[in-house]
Enzyme design. Sequence first.
Site, mmCIF file in Angstrom:
data_model
loop_
_atom_site.group_PDB
_atom_site.id
_atom_site.type_symbol
_atom_site.label_atom_id
_atom_site.label_comp_id
_atom_site.label_asym_id
_atom_site.label_seq_id
_atom_site.Cartn_x
_atom_site.Cartn_y
_atom_site.Cartn_z
ATOM 1 N N ALA A 79 30.052 -15.749 2.940
ATOM 2 C CA ALA A 79 28.742 -15.893 2.306
ATOM 3 C C ALA A 79 28.004 -16.979 3.080
ATOM 4 C CB ALA A 79 28.889 -16.267 0.838
ATOM 5 N N ILE A 80 27.699 -16.640 4.341
ATOM 6 C CA ILE A 80 27.020 -17.610 5.211
ATOM 7 C C ILE A 80 25.610 -17.860 4.685
ATOM 8 C CG2 ILE A 80 26.291 -18.109 7.596
ATOM 9 C CD1 ILE A 80 29.354 -17.808 7.281
ATOM 10 N N CYS A 138 22.531 -7.059 3.410
ATOM 11 C CA CYS A 138 23.256 -8.311 3.276
ATOM 12 C C CYS A 138 23.427 -8.672 1.809
ATOM 13 C CB CYS A 138 22.536 -9.443 3.989
ATOM 14 S SG CYS A 138 23.428 -10.987 3.814
ATOM 15 N N ASN A 200 27.874 -2.293 6.185
ATOM 16 C CA ASN A 200 27.924 -3.748 6.057
ATOM 17 C C ASN A 200 29.103 -4.103 5.134
ATOM 18 O OD1 ASN A 200 27.202 -6.531 5.956
ATOM 19 N ND2 ASN A 200 25.063 -5.974 6.237
ATOM 20 N N GLY A 225 36.716 -6.737 7.608
ATOM 21 C CA GLY A 225 38.060 -6.655 8.179
ATOM 22 C C GLY A 225 38.809 -5.403 7.726
ATOM 23 N N GLY A 255 36.257 -3.101 9.765
ATOM 24 C CA GLY A 255 37.708 -3.231 9.883
ATOM 25 C C GLY A 255 38.319 -2.714 11.164
#
Length: 325
Positions: A79-80, A138, A200, A225, A255
């Site tokens: 959660a940048i 996002c 996303n 991932g 992933g």
Amino acid sequence: MTDNTSPPSSLRLKFCGLDFASPIVLLSGCVGFGEEYTRIQGFSNRDAGAVVLKGTTLAPRLGNPPHRVYETPAGMLNAIGLQNPGAEHVVRRILPALDFSETRFIANVSGSTVEEYAEVTRLFDQSPIDAIEINISCPNVKEGGVAFGNYPDMSAQVVEACRRVTKKPLITKLSPNQTDIRENARRCIEAGTDALAVINTMMGMAIDARSRRPIIGNIQGGLSGPAIKPIALLKVHQVYDVAKPHGIPIIGQGGITTATDAVEFLIAGATAVGIGTALFYDPFVCKKVNDGIAEYLRESGLGSVAALVGTLRSGKEVQDVPVSG
Ligand SMILES: Cc1cc2nc3c(=O)[nH]c(=O)nc-3n(C[C@H](O)[C@H](O)[C@H](O)COP(=O)(O)O)c2cc1C
């Protein structure tokens, strides 16, 4: 064999009219603004067909409070919060320092309003950037990131507004956190997108049992991932159904860590494949994936990556193939 500077020639492809040296696209948020990994000896942007820059908004953003990342079984939460120096800075100070002979560079655009998306897209349109990806998916920005990607009407509004201000290739990045990704893809295509990026991150959270507090400062984060790979494969398969009749290419992602993963996404209908999280534990993963895809093509008697795209066999066809002898 791959030499030190370029992927095997069978990996070359056209994506929205752009020449990609490899189907690998380095994903937004995982490679800074295109220069970050070039500081690692042995890493080269030339191993990727394209590099997507970190999500960019009109004004600079500091991002979310810590913790911003957390490792999970087979993946990570982030959660940048779209930390970035703002579109003008990226265009004026960062793009001139990039070596456009190495790879194709793609901007990643975010915004809290339709107008902001369009304005950031307009700024990149007037820059040397090769293509523009719109991040309507996002999950970390409260002011609209979730809403735009999760509602086909709003997704289409964003794509239309960005389409009006650029003739550069426009890639729309779809969210997996919605009911019907096919409908959203259809609306984005009608609104004028040239390509789709699928998928996303999936929304998730982590809790510290001792303190009974959320671990991520923003409470929720995006899961990426290997944990999300089966979901991503299905979404690519579904979107391919809608995109194929229009000739709209897909960047399949979620992933991918090995050449076999990449091949699976190509078979499901992706024209190119994204690698993000895997870079964090192996910065040299691109060379390995390139060599593995080239070997798969050779063993399968296929001359190019394009020949593999969308070649998923139906259950019936698979039964028709002799299993022995
Ligand atoms: C730390 C981090 C930051 C990310 N930032 C962005 C971003 O700014 N814009 C965007 O469209 N996607 C962003 N993503 C999503 C990735 O581009 C990618 O779509 C997703 O992680 C799935 O691919 P992967 O499993 O190979 O990482 C970010 C992912 C991570 C892990």
